[in-house]
Design an enzyme around this catalytic site. Sequence first.
Site, PDB file in Angstrom:
ATOM      1  CE1 TYR A  33       1.102  -0.315   4.391  1.00  0.00           C
ATOM      2  CE2 TYR A  33       0.076   1.847   4.378  1.00  0.00           C
ATOM      3  CZ  TYR A  33       0.882   0.912   4.992  1.00  0.00           C
ATOM      4  OH  TYR A  33       1.475   1.210   6.200  1.00  0.00           O
ATOM      5  NE  ARG A  52       6.951   4.010   0.448  1.00  0.00           N
ATOM      6  CZ  ARG A  52       6.692   4.817   1.476  1.00  0.00           C
ATOM      7  NH1 ARG A  52       7.643   5.146   2.341  1.00  0.00           N
ATOM      8  NH2 ARG A  52       5.480   5.324   1.647  1.00  0.00           N
ATOM      9  NE  ARG A 100      -5.781 -19.840   3.442  1.00  0.00           N
ATOM     10  CZ  ARG A 100      -4.898 -20.699   3.949  1.00  0.00           C
ATOM     11  NH1 ARG A 100      -4.903 -21.951   3.533  1.00  0.00           N
ATOM     12  NH2 ARG A 100      -4.033 -20.326   4.861  1.00  0.00           N
ATOM     13  CG  HIS A 102       0.512 -21.103   2.023  1.00  0.00           C
ATOM     14  ND1 HIS A 102      -0.609 -21.854   2.308  1.00  0.00           N
ATOM     15  CD2 HIS A 102       0.842 -20.490   3.174  1.00  0.00           C
ATOM     16  CE1 HIS A 102      -0.925 -21.707   3.579  1.00  0.00           C
ATOM     17  NE2 HIS A 102      -0.062 -20.877   4.134  1.00  0.00           N
ATOM     18  CE  LYS A 149       3.241   3.108   3.268  1.00  0.00           C
ATOM     19  NZ  LYS A 149       3.400   3.037   4.711  1.00  0.00           N
ATOM     20  CD  GLU A 182      10.020   1.613  10.243  1.00  0.00           C
ATOM     21  OE1 GLU A 182       9.806   2.609   9.546  1.00  0.00           O
ATOM     22  OE2 GLU A 182      10.053   0.455   9.774  1.00  0.00           O
ATOM     23  CG  LEU A 207       8.358   2.397   4.582  1.00  0.00           C
ATOM     24  CD1 LEU A 207       8.124   1.161   3.720  1.00  0.00           C
ATOM     25  CD2 LEU A 207       7.049   3.107   4.851  1.00  0.00           C
TER      26      LEU A 207
HETATM   27  N1  PDD Z   1       2.884   4.935   7.201  1.00  0.00           N
HETATM   28  N2  PDD Z   1       7.530   3.676   8.760  1.00  0.00           N
HETATM   29  C1  PDD Z   1       6.382   2.978   8.750  1.00  0.00           C
HETATM   30  C2  PDD Z   1       6.355   1.639   9.414  1.00  0.00           C
HETATM   31  C3  PDD Z   1       5.248   3.496   8.117  1.00  0.00           C
HETATM   32  O1  PDD Z   1       4.112   2.775   8.082  1.00  0.00           O
HETATM   33  C4  PDD Z   1       5.303   4.788   7.516  1.00  0.00           C
HETATM   34  C5  PDD Z   1       4.119   5.397   6.813  1.00  0.00           C
HETATM   35  C6  PDD Z   1       6.518   5.479   7.559  1.00  0.00           C
HETATM   36  C7  PDD Z   1       6.696   6.834   6.926  1.00  0.00           C
HETATM   37  O2  PDD Z   1       6.662   6.742   5.511  1.00  0.00           O
HETATM   38  P1  PDD Z   1       6.159   7.949   4.612  1.00  0.00           P
HETATM   39  O3  PDD Z   1       6.947   9.142   5.037  1.00  0.00           O
HETATM   40  O4  PDD Z   1       6.485   7.552   3.220  1.00  0.00           O
HETATM   41  O5  PDD Z   1       4.703   8.136   4.889  1.00  0.00           O
HETATM   42  C8  PDD Z   1       7.606   4.890   8.183  1.00  0.00           C
HETATM   43  C9  PDD Z   1       1.659   5.403   6.586  1.00  0.00           C
HETATM   44  C10 PDD Z   1       1.450   6.864   6.704  1.00  0.00           C
HETATM   45  C11 PDD Z   1       0.496   4.563   7.109  1.00  0.00           C
HETATM   46  O6  PDD Z   1       0.718   3.392   7.347  1.00  0.00           O
HETATM   47  O7  PDD Z   1      -0.615   5.081   7.249  1.00  0.00           O
END
Ligand code: PDD
Length: 287
Positions: A33, A52, A100, A102, A149, A182, A207
């Site tokens: 996402y 990304r 379904r 894997h 992501k 993070e 991320l």
């Molecule tokens: N999340 N680290 C994680 C684990 C994240 O889920 C996000 C963003 C970031 C920051 O990434 P960016 O600057 O590209 O938004 C870092 C989004 C906002 C969410 O999950 O809603």
Amino acid sequence: MSRIAFVNGEFVPHGEAYVHVEDRGYQFADGVYEVCEIKDGQIIDLDGHITRLQYSLSELQIAMPMAQAALVVKMRQTVTRNYVKNGMIYLQVTRGVSPRNHVFPPAGVKSSIVLTAKSVSPMSKINLYKNGVAVISVPENRWARPDIKSIGLLPNCMAKQEAKEQGAFEAWFVDDDGMVVEGSSSNAWIINQDNEIITKSADGSILKGITRAAILQQIKDQKLTIIERAFSLREAILAKEAFISSATTIVMPVVKIDNHLVAGGKVGAMAKKMLESFYHYAEKTDI
Ligand code: PDD
């Protein structure tokens, strides 16, 4: 005003926007996402988010659901059809619908795409920016690929829920060596007593935030000192300033970590300045 979602090629009323029960996103969290901020009728850092998205998809061998130019058109339409001037757009791509198993589905199964957009009043976060937020620390318990992501966000949701229950805004994952990795949905930063800005390098264990990249650019342009390295929870507690970054928070000051106030609990001047000049450095795309 009724919301509209884009689901697998069609705009549908939000309340009637469904995916199949055998969508692999639903059964295996087999998808990725992106979240982009919409600010004053512009999409912030669109190119970075699309780049990304392509990275996450290629790491998982999921095909782009449509040509990139077409996807951007649909993103823009999703924003306008929901009359969003300030808020966010959510984009999700999964490996598609298949019985379904894997093992990946056979070639020819199309990836699924969902786009939604929602308005968020800029006023809703004013007090958070003014007063700063609290974070809690939680043990890192995610998979080893947070650079992708992925929609598999259960550890992140559990961490954020724990933060909420403790009256905090965000949870910081801390590894076995006491180093901050993070946030559950944001990147983590500190500024030490020597005014050095420190954030973990994007070495695959975090991320690679798009907001983070724009902030790094800003820091370089302003000739401030940046050190991309991990910092410990202890260093963060003793820091001059701390903040988090993401598309939904931009630069959000952190004034409390667990039970410790950072810099007496006052919002720092540098984070405030970085927030103020952020949009000067971010890339903006008209809708
Ligand atoms: N999340 N680290 C994680 C684990 C994240 O889920 C996000 C963003 C970031 C920051 O990434 P960016 O600057 O590209 O938004 C870092 C989004 C906002 C969410 O999950 O809603």
